[in-house]
Design an enzyme around this catalytic site. Structure first.
Site: not given
Ligand SMILES: [Zn+2]
Ligand SMILES: *[C@@H]1O[C@H](CO)[C@@H](O)[C@H](O)[C@H]1NC(C)=O
Ligand SMILES: *[C@@H]1O[C@H](CO)[C@@H](O)[C@H](O)[C@H]1NC(C)=O
Ligand SMILES: *[C@@H]1O[C@H](CO)[C@@H](O)[C@H](O)[C@H]1NC(C)=O
Ligand SMILES: *[C@@H]1O[C@H](CO)[C@@H](O)[C@H](O)[C@H]1NC(C)=O
Length: 438
Positions: A325-327, A200, A399, A255, A377, A197
């Site tokens: 990834h983040a966050y 990030e 994350e 993104r 999720y 993404h």
């Molecule tokens: Zn991500």
């Protein structure tokens, strides 16, 4: 040029002489987007009832907000935190709506542009790298990262080999570093990717940090030596090269990839919804304008296809897949697409538990860990699920920091602590898989 950095005191000595030069060489900060986020706000909302969640979804759609957490409007639900970036011209409408409906909210950022400017170092600090040593405590553009890779490929050929696994939608090379002591003997491998993404940015910064630490401590740290002697690491510092570039030049909060759609003007596909595993089911969108758009078909994105091909080809010896990834401060493992426990759950679970403990031991930063579906999720077509289904036993998505105070705009000052603690987690997972899981 020395790319592994030097002590600060040594670097500082160069500074006064060069200040004048740097002003000329680096006018302005290209990554600050000339004020386009002035007056934008980031607001945290927690709908308390289903009605509130429904109302929020509707107004988010109307105002075309940029959702930071969760990643799609469909995931907004009762009791879950949502962080939204609302453009300046919509914030009045949103705040009025919130006051009217009595939905609880907290303004995380009053003026996004100010946060953006405060979080990055001054132009003079940024450019210090180009004079004396590589600075791992600033975010680097795609071009800088690729130059850095080329340089390491030349100067550290004993431990590093750089190659390309294909081309992006816009024709950029998809570079990977193979890191580890070369050996004729069979070696298992770990895949690491950062920057699926685009926005990030701490992801690519971590990938660079990992390589730096590996090269700097190979001789002095027995754990690192063991890792590089017994394993290969395939490291892809920027997975979504087109999107990352775009996040530097046009839209800091981009993104997706940058592919075009035949019927809509919206561009890009979510490269973490485009994998052939329950593709485009729950937690992914079929609409090209959504941030979680799954694409026209699985592996439609050349970046995803290239990595999937590489992993398919090498899956026999790749033992772990790690994606950054983040966050949110979470360490996630499969499944993403359903609420169910993976086979051999206990090995993966104990690896995650120990990794999170090791991470916390540095600065006390707490990470949650667990299956992605129940911890973050539900999302379908994700890379960790795909890697797991294709036979890689340890697959994790990190994350990284923070939990929303800065969100995607994690200040450069926090690159070092974030990467230092994350390093321990990655080393811990790696050592775990070098042992036979009990
Ligand atoms: Zn991500
Ligand atoms: C805010 O401005 C953008 C770009 O000028 C526009 O596309 C959008 O519709 C505006 N939103 C509102 C709520 O007025
Ligand atoms: C990395 O270096 C090797 C020689 O050591 C060279 O063959 C290879 O093409 C280089 N990789 C890239 C992407 O330039
Ligand atoms: C991994 O982390 C656990 C928990 O903090 C610790 O006990 C263990 O020594 C670590 N192992 C390695 C190899 O770092
Ligand atoms: C679970 O562990 C067993 C025994 O170690 C192994 O044979 C099997 O392939 C593992 N399954 C998965 C899905 O990793």
């Amino acid at each position: 040029m020395e790319f592994l950095g030097k002590p600060r005191s040594q670097r500082a000595a160069f500074l006064p002489l060069c200040l004048l030069f740097l002003k000329i060489l680096h006018p302005g900060h290209s990554h600050l987007y000339s004020s386009s986020y002035a007056g934008d706000k980031v607001i945290r909302l927690i709908p308390n009832t289903e009605e509130e969640a429904y109302a929020l979804k509707k107004i988010y759609q109307q105002l075309k907000v940029d959702l930071w957490q969760p990643s799609s409007i469909s995931q907004v639900s009762e009791g879950t935190v949502t962080d939204v970036h609302i453009p300046h011209n919509g914030s009045r409408a949103l705040l009025a709506f919130l006051q009217e409906t009595n939905i609880h909210y907290k303004i995380l950022m009053e003026d996004l542009q100010k946060v953006l400017e405060k979080g990055s170092s001054l132009p003079t600090q940024r450019s210090r790298r180009s004079v004396s040593g590589y600075n791992y405590e600033v975010y680097h553009s795609l071009e800088e990262i690729q130059n850095w890779m080329h340089h390491l490929n030349k100067t550290h050929s004993g431990l590093i080999h750089m190659f390309s696994i294909g081309k992006s939608y816009e024709g950029r090379s998809l570079f990977v570093l193979k890191l580890g002591r070369r050996s004729r003997a069979y070696k298992r491998a770990v895949w690491i990717d950062c920057g699926i993404h685009a926005r990030e940015w701490i992801g690519p910064a971590f990938c660079q940090w990992f390589v730096k630490e590996a090269l700097l401590t190979y001789r002095s740290d027995p754990t690192m030596r063991k890792m590089l002697n017994h394993l290969y690491f395939y490291i892809m510092p920027v997975f979504n090269v087109d999107g990352y570039h775009f996040s530097w030049t046009n839209d800091r909060f981009w993104r997706k990839t940058r592919s075009r759609n035949s019927r809509f003007r919206c561009r890009g596909v979510d490269a973490n919804r485009n994998w052939r595993v329950k593709w485009c089911d729950e937690g992914a969108s079929m609409h090209p304008c959504d941030d979680t758009y799954c694409g026209p078909f699985p592996e439609s994105e050349p970046e995803v296809k290239a990595v999937a091909n590489f992993l398919r080809k090498h899956k026999k010896h790749i033992r772990a897949y790690l994606s950054f990834h983040a966050y949110a401060q979470m360490l996630l493992y499969p499944y993403s697409y359903k609420y169910a426990t993976i086979p051999n759950f206990s090995c993966v679970e104990s690896a995650a538990h120990k990794a999170v403990k090791a991470l916390q031991s540095v600065y006390g930063i707490q990470y949650r860990y667990g299956p992605a579906s129940s911890t973050l999720y539900v999302s379908s077509g994700s890379s960790v699920d795909w890697a797991y289904k294709n036979g890689i036993p340890y697959t994790f998505a990190f994350e990284l920091r923070d939990t929303g105070h800065f969100g995607f705009l994690l200040p450069e000052m926090l690159i070092k602590p974030t990467c230092t603690e994350t390093m321990l987690a990655v080393k811990n997972i790696t050592m775990h898989l070098l042992r036979k899981c009990p």
